[in-house]
Design a protein around this motif. Structure first.
Motif, PDB file in Angstrom:
ATOM      1  N   ILE A  99      99.632  69.465  17.601  1.00 51.50           N
ATOM      2  CA  ILE A  99      99.250  68.299  18.402  1.00 51.50           C
ATOM      3  C   ILE A  99      97.787  68.398  18.816  1.00 51.50           C
ATOM      4  CG2 ILE A  99      99.631  67.083  20.583  1.00 51.50           C
ATOM      5  CD1 ILE A  99     101.832  66.543  18.593  1.00 51.50           C
ATOM      6  N   SER A 100      97.421  69.503  19.440  1.00 54.19           N
ATOM      7  CA  SER A 100      96.050  69.651  19.919  1.00 54.19           C
ATOM      8  C   SER A 100      95.056  69.724  18.773  1.00 54.19           C
ATOM      9  CB  SER A 100      95.926  70.900  20.805  1.00 54.19           C
ATOM     10  OG  SER A 100      96.368  72.052  20.109  1.00 54.19           O
ATOM     11  N   ALA A 101      95.518  70.155  17.596  1.00 56.86           N
ATOM     12  CA  ALA A 101      94.624  70.245  16.450  1.00 56.86           C
ATOM     13  C   ALA A 101      94.437  68.895  15.765  1.00 56.86           C
ATOM     14  CB  ALA A 101      95.181  71.254  15.445  1.00 56.86           C
ATOM     15  N   SER A 102      95.361  67.962  16.000  1.00 55.88           N
ATOM     16  CA  SER A 102      95.337  66.694  15.271  1.00 55.88           C
ATOM     17  C   SER A 102      94.958  65.491  16.118  1.00 55.88           C
ATOM     18  CB  SER A 102      96.714  66.444  14.626  1.00 55.88           C
ATOM     19  OG  SER A 102      97.057  67.486  13.738  1.00 55.88           O
TER      20      SER A 102
ATOM     21  N   GLU B  73      97.251  63.092   9.497  1.00 59.11           N
ATOM     22  CA  GLU B  73      95.919  62.524   9.288  1.00 59.11           C
ATOM     23  C   GLU B  73      95.778  61.231  10.100  1.00 59.11           C
ATOM     24  OE1 GLU B  73      92.131  62.773   8.066  1.00 59.11           O
ATOM     25  OE2 GLU B  73      93.718  64.237   7.631  1.00 59.11           O
ATOM     26  N   ILE B  74      96.840  60.441  10.157  1.00 61.52           N
ATOM     27  CA  ILE B  74      96.836  59.232  10.980  1.00 61.52           C
ATOM     28  C   ILE B  74      96.611  59.597  12.443  1.00 61.52           C
ATOM     29  CG2 ILE B  74      98.374  57.436  11.897  1.00 61.52           C
ATOM     30  CD1 ILE B  74      99.444  57.029   9.117  1.00 61.52           C
ATOM     31  N   ALA B  75      97.167  60.744  12.856  1.00 59.89           N
ATOM     32  CA  ALA B  75      97.027  61.183  14.252  1.00 59.89           C
ATOM     33  C   ALA B  75      95.564  61.302  14.665  1.00 59.89           C
ATOM     34  CB  ALA B  75      97.734  62.521  14.443  1.00 59.89           C
ATOM     35  N   ARG B  76      94.704  61.651  13.734  1.00 62.17           N
ATOM     36  CA  ARG B  76      93.288  61.811  14.054  1.00 62.17           C
ATOM     37  C   ARG B  76      92.634  60.481  14.430  1.00 62.17           C
ATOM     38  NH1 ARG B  76      92.090  66.972  12.557  1.00 62.17           N
ATOM     39  NH2 ARG B  76      93.470  67.903  10.972  1.00 62.17           N
TER      40      ARG B  76
ATOM     41  N   PRO C 234      92.808  63.802  19.018  1.00 63.52           N
ATOM     42  CA  PRO C 234      91.529  64.112  19.687  1.00 63.52           C
ATOM     43  C   PRO C 234      91.640  64.344  21.186  1.00 63.52           C
ATOM     44  CG  PRO C 234      91.287  62.255  18.174  1.00 63.52           C
ATOM     45  CD  PRO C 234      92.752  62.524  18.283  1.00 63.52           C
ATOM     46  N   ASN C 235      92.579  63.668  21.854  1.00 61.20           N
ATOM     47  CA  ASN C 235      92.690  63.736  23.313  1.00 61.20           C
ATOM     48  C   ASN C 235      94.146  63.992  23.665  1.00 61.20           C
ATOM     49  OD1 ASN C 235      92.522  63.461  26.071  1.00 61.20           O
ATOM     50  ND2 ASN C 235      91.916  61.310  26.052  1.00 61.20           N
ATOM     51  N   SER C 236      94.541  65.275  23.745  1.00 57.58           N
ATOM     52  CA  SER C 236      95.956  65.585  23.888  1.00 57.58           C
ATOM     53  C   SER C 236      96.209  66.742  24.836  1.00 57.58           C
ATOM     54  CB  SER C 236      96.560  65.923  22.523  1.00 57.58           C
ATOM     55  OG  SER C 236      95.936  67.089  21.982  1.00 57.58           O
ATOM     56  N   ARG C 237      97.445  66.764  25.314  1.00 60.20           N
ATOM     57  CA  ARG C 237      97.953  67.877  26.100  1.00 60.20           C
ATOM     58  C   ARG C 237      99.408  68.071  25.706  1.00 60.20           C
ATOM     59  NH1 ARG C 237      95.791  63.845  27.037  1.00 60.20           N
ATOM     60  NH2 ARG C 237      94.117  64.750  28.222  1.00 60.20           N
ATOM     61  N   VAL C 238      99.899  69.336  25.799  1.00 56.98           N
ATOM     62  CA  VAL C 238     101.218  69.694  25.261  1.00 56.98           C
ATOM     63  C   VAL C 238     102.023  70.436  26.321  1.00 56.98           C
ATOM     64  CG1 VAL C 238     102.453  70.953  23.454  1.00 56.98           C
ATOM     65  CG2 VAL C 238     100.266  69.859  22.930  1.00 56.98           C
ATOM     66  N   LEU C 239     103.320  70.138  26.373  1.00 53.46           N
ATOM     67  CA  LEU C 239     104.238  70.817  27.278  1.00 53.46           C
ATOM     68  C   LEU C 239     105.495  71.197  26.498  1.00 53.46           C
ATOM     69  CD1 LEU C 239     105.086  71.651  30.196  1.00 53.46           C
ATOM     70  CD2 LEU C 239     106.067  69.347  30.418  1.00 53.46           C
ATOM     71  N   VAL C 240     105.914  72.462  26.595  1.00 55.70           N
ATOM     72  CA  VAL C 240     107.166  72.919  26.000  1.00 55.70           C
ATOM     73  C   VAL C 240     108.115  73.281  27.130  1.00 55.70           C
ATOM     74  CG1 VAL C 240     108.285  74.597  24.479  1.00 55.70           C
ATOM     75  CG2 VAL C 240     105.973  73.776  23.944  1.00 55.70           C
ATOM     76  N   LEU C 241     109.264  72.612  27.157  1.00 58.92           N
ATOM     77  CA  LEU C 241     110.232  72.799  28.243  1.00 58.92           C
ATOM     78  C   LEU C 241     111.307  73.797  27.832  1.00 58.92           C
ATOM     79  CD1 LEU C 241     110.765  69.093  29.400  1.00 58.92           C
ATOM     80  CD2 LEU C 241     109.393  70.859  30.526  1.00 58.92           C
ATOM     81  N   PRO C 242     111.567  74.816  28.658  1.00 59.74           N
ATOM     82  CA  PRO C 242     112.649  75.754  28.356  1.00 59.74           C
ATOM     83  C   PRO C 242     114.007  75.089  28.592  1.00 59.74           C
ATOM     84  CG  PRO C 242     111.740  76.220  30.519  1.00 59.74           C
ATOM     85  CD  PRO C 242     110.875  75.139  29.912  1.00 59.74           C
ATOM     86  N   GLN C 243     115.032  75.656  28.005  1.00 58.77           N
ATOM     87  CA  GLN C 243     116.408  75.165  28.184  1.00 58.77           C
ATOM     88  C   GLN C 243     116.502  73.655  27.950  1.00 58.77           C
ATOM     89  OE1 GLN C 243     117.232  76.611  32.184  1.00 58.77           O
ATOM     90  NE2 GLN C 243     117.941  78.572  31.385  1.00 58.77           N
TER      91      GLN C 243
END
Length: 324
Positions: free
Chosen positions: A283-286, A255-258, A288-297
């Motif tokens: 992250i993107s749901a919480s 909630e703080i993230a919002r 307001p201005n975000s982008r997400v990256l998931v790194l393999p290995q």
């Protein structure tokens, strides 16, 4: 340790490496330290030397049981972009416990805010946080938004419904009476065993850790184990972090993230044994201005395991979002 004002070793192709954001073949020494005393906290910080006077201010916050040296390579890769400091969070590394005894995440954020006001007066700062440092960074960005220009979260320790088996064991360690016994038993192991166990937990591939880095971590572990407050600081920080997982109402972390208005980049490791990368979708749901990256290995400490990819993501995904 590098001498104050000196650059880490550079090879014959350093200019090209700088341009491409590639680490040199040599292991980069830890950045020099200084001490900052505030009203209720004292921080030992490391600062990256770099070229030019137009570098943007930044702070990098390590995770539970970590230290400022967790950011050595990323600080080097971004040293021409950022005037970055990395504090040892109170009770870890070389920073003593907070004088008021408050290890809560809001209190830690308040301490970092005071540090930023001291080191970068009147400026907004790029904030990086790994694990517990990510939890502190979210509190900082929400409660002290005037100080934060952007937020980069690396495997942030934020609540998730399905904890990893390896992270669930931390909950047992937090139990009163049980935790001190488990910690004391663990502390009896040789420093080499403790460090190897930690690296097996936080890296997807522990073999990428250079021998010099391992030796330095062993020395740091031995030093920390001789400090009278080490156990208390770890357990109280762990309990404070886990308390945010059961928080209800407007102060719960998601909630703080919002309330965070700064651009956010969240980086997760697909092989993280502590933070479930599936939580990335929140992250993107919480925020307001975000982008997400998931790194393999990649495990729990992407800034240590793949610092070049983290630096590239910061430049390519977050910097464009800062344009007016």
């Amino acid at each position: 340790m590098a001498e104050p004002g000196l650059e880490p070793p550079r090879d014959a192709h350093s200019d090209e490496k700088d341009r491409l954001g590639v680490l040199p073949a040599e292991v980069i020494p830890s950045w020099p330290i200084s001490t900052v005393s505030l009203s209720d906290r004292t921080y030992v910080i490391r600062r990256a030397a770099g070229g030019g006077h137009d570098r943007a201010p930044a702070v990098m916050l390590h995770g539970l049981g970590g230290s400022s040296t967790d950011w050595t390579d990323l600080m080097w890769l971004l040293r021409n972009d950022l005037d970055a400091i990395a504090p040892d969070i109170n009770g870890f590394g070389q920073s003593p416990p907070p004088r008021d005894g408050d290890y809560s995440m809001p209190a830690q954020a308040r301490g970092i805010a005071a540090l930023l006001e001291r080191e970068f007066p009147g400026q907004r700062v790029h904030v990086f946080g790994n694990s517990m440092g990510g939890a502190i960074a979210v509190q900082l960005a929400a409660r002290h938004s005037d100080l934060v220009r952007s937020l980069t979260l690396i495997s942030p320790a934020l609540p998730w419904l399905w904890p990893r088996r390896t992270s669930a064991s931390l909950g047992v360690t937090a139990v009163p009476f049980v935790g001190p016994r488990l910690y004391a038993k663990y502390a009896k192991n040789p420093a080499e065993v403790r460090v190897r166990s930690t690296m097996n937990l936080v890296f997807a591939d522990p073999t990428v850790v250079p021998a010099q880095r391992f030796a330095a971590s062993v020395e740091a572990s031995e030093t920390l184990s001789r400090l009278s407050y080490a156990q208390d600081a770890f357990l109280r920080s762990l309990r404070a972090l886990l308390a945010t997982y059961t928080e209800r109402g407007p102060e719960r972390p998601w909630e703080i993230a919002r309330r965070v208005t700064a651009p956010v980049l969240a980086i997760y490791g697909l092989q993280d044994k502590l933070v479930d990368p599936r939580s990335a979708h929140r992250i993107s749901a919480s925020f307001p201005n975000s982008r997400v990256l998931v790194l393999p290995q990649t495990g729990h400490v992407a800034q240590m395991e793949h610092p070049e990819e983290v630096a590239a993501a910061w430049r390519d995904l977050l910097v464009p979002a800062l344009a007016p």
